[in-house]
Design a protein around this motif. Structure first.
Motif, PDB file in Angstrom:
ATOM      1  N   UNK A  14       0.839  -1.203   0.000  1.00 58.88           N
ATOM      2  CA  UNK A  14       0.000   0.000   0.000  1.00 58.88           C
ATOM      3  C   UNK A  14       0.873   1.252   0.000  1.00 58.88           C
ATOM      4  N   UNK A  15       0.464   2.235  -0.797  1.00 60.02           N
ATOM      5  CA  UNK A  15       1.176   3.501  -0.886  1.00 60.02           C
ATOM      6  C   UNK A  15       0.169   4.643  -0.849  1.00 60.02           C
ATOM      7  N   UNK A  16       0.514   5.697  -0.138  1.00 61.17           N
ATOM      8  CA  UNK A  16      -0.300   6.909  -0.110  1.00 61.17           C
ATOM      9  C   UNK A  16       0.589   8.084  -0.480  1.00 61.17           C
ATOM     10  N   UNK A  17       0.144   8.842  -1.471  1.00 63.01           N
ATOM     11  CA  UNK A  17       0.876  10.016  -1.925  1.00 63.01           C
ATOM     12  C   UNK A  17      -0.016  11.242  -1.798  1.00 63.01           C
ATOM     13  N   UNK A  33      -4.362  22.546  -5.626  1.00 62.94           N
ATOM     14  CA  UNK A  33      -3.683  21.979  -4.460  1.00 62.94           C
ATOM     15  C   UNK A  33      -3.159  20.590  -4.802  1.00 62.94           C
ATOM     16  N   UNK A  34      -2.518  19.992  -3.842  1.00 63.65           N
ATOM     17  CA  UNK A  34      -1.963  18.652  -4.032  1.00 63.65           C
ATOM     18  C   UNK A  34      -3.085  17.641  -4.245  1.00 63.65           C
ATOM     19  N   UNK A  35      -2.779  16.618  -5.021  1.00 64.90           N
ATOM     20  CA  UNK A  35      -3.738  15.531  -5.198  1.00 64.90           C
ATOM     21  C   UNK A  35      -3.343  14.395  -4.275  1.00 64.90           C
ATOM     22  N   UNK A  36      -4.324  13.588  -3.910  1.00 70.28           N
ATOM     23  CA  UNK A  36      -4.076  12.430  -3.042  1.00 70.28           C
ATOM     24  C   UNK A  36      -4.263  11.168  -3.864  1.00 70.28           C
ATOM     25  N   UNK A  37      -3.286  10.278  -3.780  1.00 67.26           N
ATOM     26  CA  UNK A  37      -3.361   8.996  -4.466  1.00 67.26           C
ATOM     27  C   UNK A  37      -3.172   7.898  -3.424  1.00 67.26           C
ATOM     28  N   UNK A  38      -4.194   7.063  -3.275  1.00 67.78           N
ATOM     29  CA  UNK A  38      -4.117   5.900  -2.386  1.00 67.78           C
ATOM     30  C   UNK A  38      -4.030   4.685  -3.283  1.00 67.78           C
ATOM     31  N   UNK A  53      -7.038   5.182  -6.034  1.00 67.45           N
ATOM     32  CA  UNK A  53      -8.047   6.230  -6.058  1.00 67.45           C
ATOM     33  C   UNK A  53      -7.308   7.556  -6.071  1.00 67.45           C
ATOM     34  N   UNK A  54      -7.721   8.430  -6.976  1.00 64.91           N
ATOM     35  CA  UNK A  54      -7.121   9.750  -7.102  1.00 64.91           C
ATOM     36  C   UNK A  54      -8.159  10.766  -6.633  1.00 64.91           C
ATOM     37  N   UNK A  55      -7.779  11.614  -5.677  1.00 64.14           N
ATOM     38  CA  UNK A  55      -8.690  12.646  -5.163  1.00 64.14           C
ATOM     39  C   UNK A  55      -8.012  14.002  -5.266  1.00 64.14           C
ATOM     40  N   UNK A  56      -8.804  15.011  -5.551  1.00 61.01           N
ATOM     41  CA  UNK A  56      -8.259  16.355  -5.632  1.00 61.01           C
ATOM     42  C   UNK A  56      -9.319  17.354  -6.013  1.00 61.01           C
ATOM     43  N   UNK A  70     -14.363  26.012  -8.402  1.00 63.54           N
ATOM     44  CA  UNK A  70     -13.596  24.870  -7.912  1.00 63.54           C
ATOM     45  C   UNK A  70     -14.532  23.701  -7.667  1.00 63.54           C
ATOM     46  N   UNK A  71     -14.112  22.527  -8.090  1.00 64.54           N
ATOM     47  CA  UNK A  71     -14.910  21.323  -7.874  1.00 64.54           C
ATOM     48  C   UNK A  71     -13.993  20.158  -7.527  1.00 64.54           C
ATOM     49  N   UNK A  72     -14.489  19.263  -6.716  1.00 65.80           N
ATOM     50  CA  UNK A  72     -13.695  18.106  -6.292  1.00 65.80           C
ATOM     51  C   UNK A  72     -13.873  16.957  -7.268  1.00 65.80           C
ATOM     52  N   UNK A  73     -12.876  16.082  -7.312  1.00 68.70           N
ATOM     53  CA  UNK A  73     -12.978  14.885  -8.129  1.00 68.70           C
ATOM     54  C   UNK A  73     -12.429  13.680  -7.368  1.00 68.70           C
ATOM     55  N   UNK A  74     -12.928  12.521  -7.734  1.00 70.30           N
ATOM     56  CA  UNK A  74     -12.428  11.246  -7.224  1.00 70.30           C
ATOM     57  C   UNK A  74     -12.466  10.273  -8.391  1.00 70.30           C
ATOM     58  N   UNK A  75     -11.295   9.760  -8.765  1.00 68.27           N
ATOM     59  CA  UNK A  75     -11.155   8.963  -9.982  1.00 68.27           C
ATOM     60  C   UNK A  75     -10.524   7.613  -9.640  1.00 68.27           C
ATOM     61  N   UNK A  76     -11.097   6.515 -10.136  1.00 69.26           N
ATOM     62  CA  UNK A  76     -10.418   5.225  -9.980  1.00 69.26           C
ATOM     63  C   UNK A  76      -9.278   5.121 -10.997  1.00 69.26           C
ATOM     64  N   UNK A  77      -8.188   4.512 -10.599  1.00 70.11           N
ATOM     65  CA  UNK A  77      -6.997   4.381 -11.438  1.00 70.11           C
ATOM     66  C   UNK A  77      -6.606   2.914 -11.474  1.00 70.11           C
ATOM     67  N   UNK A  78      -6.309   2.403 -12.663  1.00 69.30           N
ATOM     68  CA  UNK A  78      -5.852   1.022 -12.806  1.00 69.30           C
ATOM     69  C   UNK A  78      -4.789   0.980 -13.894  1.00 69.30           C
ATOM     70  N   UNK A  79      -3.652   0.375 -13.577  1.00 73.21           N
ATOM     71  CA  UNK A  79      -2.575   0.271 -14.563  1.00 73.21           C
ATOM     72  C   UNK A  79      -1.755  -0.988 -14.281  1.00 73.21           C
ATOM     73  N   UNK A  80      -1.343  -1.634 -15.364  1.00 66.71           N
ATOM     74  CA  UNK A  80      -0.456  -2.798 -15.269  1.00 66.71           C
ATOM     75  C   UNK A  80       0.860  -2.407 -15.924  1.00 66.71           C
TER      76      UNK A  80
END
Length: 161
Positions: A14-17, A33-38, A53-56, A70-80
């Protein structure tokens, strides 16, 4: 957002940025502002799979009143990230969720891939929320904005008679 994949054991990690994307540039979009990636990373002998999950927040320009909001977003991320020795496969890849990387790769940087996901998730219609047909940002009544006035009955021009 770099992950050292050489030192990781096979399995789940697990990584949190929380970082500001310094090189993020796209017309009409600002990240204030900074984005959060879990991220949950699964490493095996031949590949690294990342679910995240990308939030910002975005700053967009309203299509109706041309004011920034200004509006918030939450995006699922998947990469191989698949380890591959074949140089041709490293260059030619048409799948958006699979990236071929050299087995000698030490770090996987998520910056570019996360930025692409953010850009693709921007809504086509740039407009803040509406409550009771009123814009929550500027207070414009939406139905009044798009209301068409009926044209007056055209009178015949005496010149044409």
């Amino acid at each position: 957002m770099k992950i050292n994949v050489v030192n990781l054991k096979d399995g789940e990690h697990n990584f949190d940025f929380k970082e500001k994307l310094e090189n993020f540039k796209y017309e009409g979009i600002t990240l204030p502002s900074a984005i959060e990636v879990s991220a949950v990373l699964y490493k095996s002998a031949g590949q690294v799979t990342i679910n995240a999950d990308i939030k910002g927040k975005y700053i967009l320009t309203c299509d109706r009143c041309v004011e920034d909001y200004e509006t918030e977003f939450e995006i699922p991320f998947f990469m191989i990230y698949k380890f591959e020795h074949d140089e041709e496969l490293l260059k030619e890849n048409e799948d958006d969720t699979i990236k071929f990387v050299s087995p000698k790769t030490v770090f996987i940087s998520l910056d570019e891939d996360v930025a692409e996901y953010i850009i693709l998730a921007v809504p086509m219609k740039h407009a803040p929320e509406e409550k009771n047909d009123v814009c929550t940002k500027c207070g414009i009544n939406i139905s009044e904005l798009f209301k068409r006035e009926e044209p007056e009955e055209e009178k015949e021009n005496p010149v044409w008679e």
